[in-house]
Structure formats: structure tokens, C-alpha cells
Design a protein around this motif. Structure first.
Motif, short mmCIF file in Angstrom:
data_model
loop_
_atom_site.label_atom_id
_atom_site.label_comp_id
_atom_site.label_asym_id
_atom_site.label_seq_id
_atom_site.Cartn_x
_atom_site.Cartn_y
_atom_site.Cartn_z
N THR A 14 8.59 12.82 -0.52
CA THR A 14 7.82 12.62 -1.78
C THR A 14 8.04 11.10 -2.25
O THR A 14 9.16 10.20 -1.90
CB THR A 14 8.14 13.59 -2.83
OG1 THR A 14 9.83 13.86 -2.61
CG2 THR A 14 7.73 14.79 -2.57
N ASP A 15 7.33 10.66 -3.26
CA ASP A 15 7.33 9.47 -3.84
C ASP A 15 8.53 8.94 -4.00
O ASP A 15 9.48 9.55 -5.03
CB ASP A 15 6.47 9.44 -5.06
CG ASP A 15 4.97 9.40 -4.50
OD1 ASP A 15 4.59 9.57 -3.17
OD2 ASP A 15 3.87 9.63 -5.23
N ASN A 16 8.95 7.72 -3.64
CA ASN A 16 10.15 7.21 -3.87
C ASN A 16 10.02 5.60 -3.86
O ASN A 16 8.92 5.14 -3.26
CB ASN A 16 11.40 7.51 -2.98
CG ASN A 16 10.92 7.35 -1.54
OD1 ASN A 16 11.27 6.16 -0.93
ND2 ASN A 16 10.21 7.97 -0.72
N VAL A 31 0.63 12.83 5.12
CA VAL A 31 0.20 14.18 4.30
C VAL A 31 0.81 14.26 3.08
O VAL A 31 2.16 14.29 2.82
CB VAL A 31 0.43 15.53 5.08
CG1 VAL A 31 -0.76 15.46 6.21
CG2 VAL A 31 1.81 15.39 5.86
N SER A 32 0.10 13.97 1.92
CA SER A 32 0.55 13.93 0.40
C SER A 32 -0.28 14.72 -0.45
O SER A 32 -1.32 15.50 0.19
CB SER A 32 1.12 12.55 0.29
OG SER A 32 -0.34 11.96 -0.02
N GLY A 33 -0.37 14.51 -1.60
CA GLY A 33 -0.93 15.04 -2.76
C GLY A 33 -2.43 14.53 -2.73
O GLY A 33 -3.33 14.81 -3.11
N ASN A 43 0.98 -1.27 -0.10
CA ASN A 43 -0.04 -0.01 -0.01
C ASN A 43 0.82 1.30 -0.08
O ASN A 43 1.74 1.33 0.93
CB ASN A 43 -1.02 -0.06 1.26
CG ASN A 43 -2.03 1.17 1.15
OD1 ASN A 43 -1.46 2.25 1.11
ND2 ASN A 43 -3.20 0.93 1.52
N HIS A 44 0.60 2.13 -0.96
CA HIS A 44 1.60 3.28 -1.10
C HIS A 44 1.52 4.16 0.54
O HIS A 44 2.68 4.84 0.54
CB HIS A 44 0.77 4.24 -2.15
CG HIS A 44 1.70 5.36 -2.51
ND1 HIS A 44 3.08 5.41 -3.25
CD2 HIS A 44 1.56 6.55 -1.93
CE1 HIS A 44 3.25 6.72 -3.35
NE2 HIS A 44 2.32 7.45 -2.67
N ILE A 45 0.62 4.35 0.87
CA ILE A 45 0.28 5.12 2.14
C ILE A 45 1.52 4.27 3.35
O ILE A 45 1.89 5.00 3.90
CB ILE A 45 -1.13 5.10 2.78
CG1 ILE A 45 -2.19 5.68 1.62
CG2 ILE A 45 -1.03 5.84 4.20
CD1 ILE A 45 -3.44 5.49 1.84
N GLY A 62 3.85 2.58 2.43
CA GLY A 62 5.17 3.18 2.08
C GLY A 62 5.70 4.40 2.54
O GLY A 62 6.72 4.31 3.19
N HIS A 63 4.73 5.38 2.65
CA HIS A 63 5.12 6.51 3.05
C HIS A 63 5.36 6.41 4.65
O HIS A 63 6.47 7.07 5.18
CB HIS A 63 3.84 7.53 2.83
CG HIS A 63 4.03 8.14 1.63
ND1 HIS A 63 5.22 9.10 1.07
CD2 HIS A 63 3.13 8.40 0.43
CE1 HIS A 63 4.76 9.32 -0.12
NE2 HIS A 63 3.67 9.13 -0.43
N ILE A 64 4.71 5.68 5.42
CA ILE A 64 5.09 5.55 6.65
C ILE A 64 6.48 4.93 6.78
O ILE A 64 7.07 5.20 7.68
CB ILE A 64 4.10 4.71 7.39
CG1 ILE A 64 2.66 5.38 7.61
CG2 ILE A 64 4.72 4.02 8.76
CD1 ILE A 64 1.23 4.43 7.84
#
Ligand code: KG4
Ligand code: ZN
Length: 336
Positions: free
Chosen positions: A299-301, A133-135, A108-110, A112-114
Motif C-alpha cells: 500500500t502507499d508509502n 494492482v491498487s485502488g 510516477n506513483h505507479i 513507485g509501486h514497482i
């Protein structure tokens, strides 16, 4: 464990190889084609991912000085995001998994951010109140342990990054607008204009950001072009302060309510300098520990996707070749 991660959920084609918490190599190609449209064009994003994915993965492996044989598995974003864009990364990884016989996991991309934040820390302890918090997302999550989440609240309409991007568009700044507003705000007066702080006073942990950009639109309509130009930095500073204040207040309130001693930021807007410093100040005052993600993992990576995937692969989890891409995938705990 060495894992190759791939991220293609939006307009960044990214690959990275990690070994536990160490990033061995990583490439992010931001597709520039969208700038002229003022936002991401889904079909163009998918086509660019197809063009870029093979050379980017090859170069990432070369930079890490590793071959596919030396990896233990693959991680790939399977949602949320643009379905056509997600499918490029997902099918590519399925191919790698099938060809090498090594497991892959859909991430899950979210989440991933975590893990982009966790990747930035030497050591983490739980529970943590995470502000994501993202786009595309604005969420408060209580992370009770690795892969274990309780959603406390989320946006009812726009994400805060969207408020930054749409606000920037109204101000005639480029896309994505967050970094531009952040930069101009540094020399502006945050008290110059009064913008609304939606839902700040209630005791819930939901957010609303669509009213903020409308307030800016109405505000700008009453101004001459000359005034707008003269006060651009002041407007940016005031707008940014309104957006960030709600985030800071609600995050700290959540930490107190759920007795978490730690607070963490994740996602593209976690790069915002006011959010980082303001939350830092309040956490210090309240005796809370703050986990800040490195700027390169906000940001996305793909390193963040690899890091989240590794947590699953380590526990013997793997996805099946039948896994689909889910544009509206929700953050869930493992086994939920
Ligand atoms: O996490 P991300 O790369 O993509 C999504 O998953 O959405 O986040 C991109 C968002 C954009 O809305 C961008 O304007 C915002 O993050 N952003 C910022 C800053 N840097 C990126 N917003 C405010 N201040 C920044 N410094
Ligand atoms: Zn993202």
C-alpha cells in the motif's frame, strides 16, 4: 546515495529516507477522516496533507538521524492521483530543493509501486512481468530493465482494488474494503456463489472489473438480510476468488508469451493473501520466479517513491521547478 521521498497522491501523507535499497526511516499517516464518507474526499485530503507534511518530514529525518544537508536529493510523487493532494507534496519538495540547492525528481506513483517491490528484493533480474494492482490501477507491464517498461494491458473500467472497495461497501464492510474481504474470505467457501471472470479467456492482457461489483449488487438484491449475514464470509471468498483468478491467469500467460522468467506483484492489492499464495503456486508449477513485495511496501508509502527516484537521480536526472502535478500521468520508460 541518500534520498528523502514524499508521497501525497491520495489519502496517505508519507515520508521516508532511503540509502540505496536500505530504508533508514519512514512514516505513513493514513488520514482517518475519509472513513466516515466511505471513500476519499479530495479537498479534505489536501487539507490534511498540508497539516501533516512538515511534522512528518521532520520526524522522518529525526528517526534517520539525518539533517537535510546530509541528503543527496528528493523524490516526490507528481502523478497520477488527486491534483490538490499531489500539489502539496510537490510544492513542499520544490521548496526543499530550492532551499538546499539539492536536486529533486518527480516520480510516477505507479513506478513507485514497482520500486516498492524492488525495494523488497535482495537482487532482481530482468525481464519481469509486473502485475500492478491498487485502488486506482490494474496493469500488466513487461519491465525490461530499470526504468524501462512495456505496457501489456490495463483495466478498461474499474481497478481491481476499486472492485474490492465497492464490493465491501455493498456488503456493509468498512473502507478500504480489500483487507476486510481478504480477512473474512479466509473462513468462507469460495465456491458458494458464482461471480463472473471478465475477459479471462481472451488472449489480450486487458481487464474489466466493473461487471463484478454489479454482479454482486444483483446477487445481494435477491438475498434476505439474514442470509447475507449468515453467508457473509462465503460471499467474500467467492467474490475474492473471481477477482483474483483473472489476475493470476493473465499474469502467468503474459510471462509465457513474453518469455519472462520472473513475475512480480505491486500495489495495495498485492497484499491480498489469496493473490500471493495462488500466484505463488502457479509460478512454482510453471517454473517461474515470483518477486513478492513486503506487505509494508504494497500500500502507499514513501520509501517506494524514494527508491524509484533514486534510480533517476543516480543517472543524473532531475526535475525542474516548473514541474506540474499530473492527475492522469501514464507509466512511461525513462526518455520515452
Ligand atoms: O496502492 P494503494 O495503497 O493505493 C492506490 O494507489 O490505489 O492501494 C489501495 C488498495 C485499496 O483498494 C485496498 O482495498 C486494496 O489496495 N487492498 C487490498 C488488500 N490490502 C489493500 N485488496 C485486497 N486484499 C488486501 N489484503
Ligand atoms: Zn498507490
Amino acid at each position: 546515495m541518500t534520498v528523502l521521498g514524499i508521497e501525497t497522491s491520495c489519502d496517505e501523507t508519507a515520508a521516508a529516507v532511503i540509502d540505496e535499497n536500505r530504508v533508514l526511516s519512514g512514516i505513513i499517516s493514513s488520514q482517518e477522516i475519509h472513513a466516515r464518507f466511505g471513500g476519499v474526499v479530495p479537498e479534505l485530503a489536501s487539507r490534511a496533507h498540508i497539516r501533516l507534511i512538515v511534522p512528518i518530514v521532520e520526524k522522518t529525518l529525526k528517526d534517520a538521524d539525518l539533517s537535510l544537508d546530509e541528503l543527496q536529493g528528493f523524490a516526490v510523487t507528481c502523478g497520477p492521483g488527486l491534483v490538490g493532494a499531489l500539489l502539496v507534496g510537490l510544492n513542499f519538495v520544490k521548496g526543499l530543493s530550492l532551499a538546499t540547492g539539492k536536486p529533486f525528481i518527480g516520480v510516477n506513483h505507479i513506478e513507485g509501486h514497482i520500486y516498492g517491490n524492488i525495494l523488497s528484493q535482495k537482487k532482481v533480474e530482468f525481464p519481469i512481468v509486473f502485475l500492478i494492482v491498487s485502488g486506482g490501477h490494474t496493469q500488466l507491464v513487461l519491465m525490461e530493465d530499470h526504468l524501462k517498461y512495456r505496457i501489456l494491458g490495463k483495466t478498461r473500467d474499474d481497478a481491481v482494488g476499486e472492485a474490492f472497495d465497492k464490493g465491501a461497501k455493498l456488503l456493509g464492510l468498512g473502507y478500504p474494503g480489500g483487507p476486510m474481504i481478504d480477512k473474512l474470505a479466509k473462513t468462507g467457501d469460495p465456491e458458494f456463489a458464482a461471480f463472473p471472470r471478465a475477459m479471462m479467456k481472451d488472449d489480450k492482457f486487458d481487464f474489466s472489473y466493473s461487471g463484478l461489483k454489479t454482479a454482486l449488487l444483483v446477487y445481494l438484491q435477491k438475498m434476505s438480510e439474514e442470509e447475507k449475514k449468515k453467508h457473509l464470509n462465503d460471499i467474500c471468498a467467492s467474490y475474492q476468488k473471481a477477482a483474483v483468478e483473472v489476475l493470476v491467469k493473465k499474469t502467468v500467460r503474459a510471462a509465457k508469451k513474453f518469455k519472462a522468467q520472473r513475475v512480480a506483484l505491486a500495489g495495495g492489492v498485492a497484499a491480498n493473501s489469496l493473490l500471493r499464495t495462488w500466484l505463488g503456486e502457479v509460478c512454482q508449477k510453471e517454473g517461474l520466479e515470483l518477486y513478492l513485495p513486503d506487505l509494508k511496501y504494497c500500500t502507499d508509502n514513501a520509501a517506494m517513491i524514494a527508491r524509484a527516484g533514486l534510480e533517476y537521480l543516480k543517472r543524473g536526472r532531475r526535475s525542474e521547478l516548473t514541474l506540474n502535478a499530473y492527475p492522469a500521468l501514464k507509466l512511461k520508460s525513462m526518455d520515452e
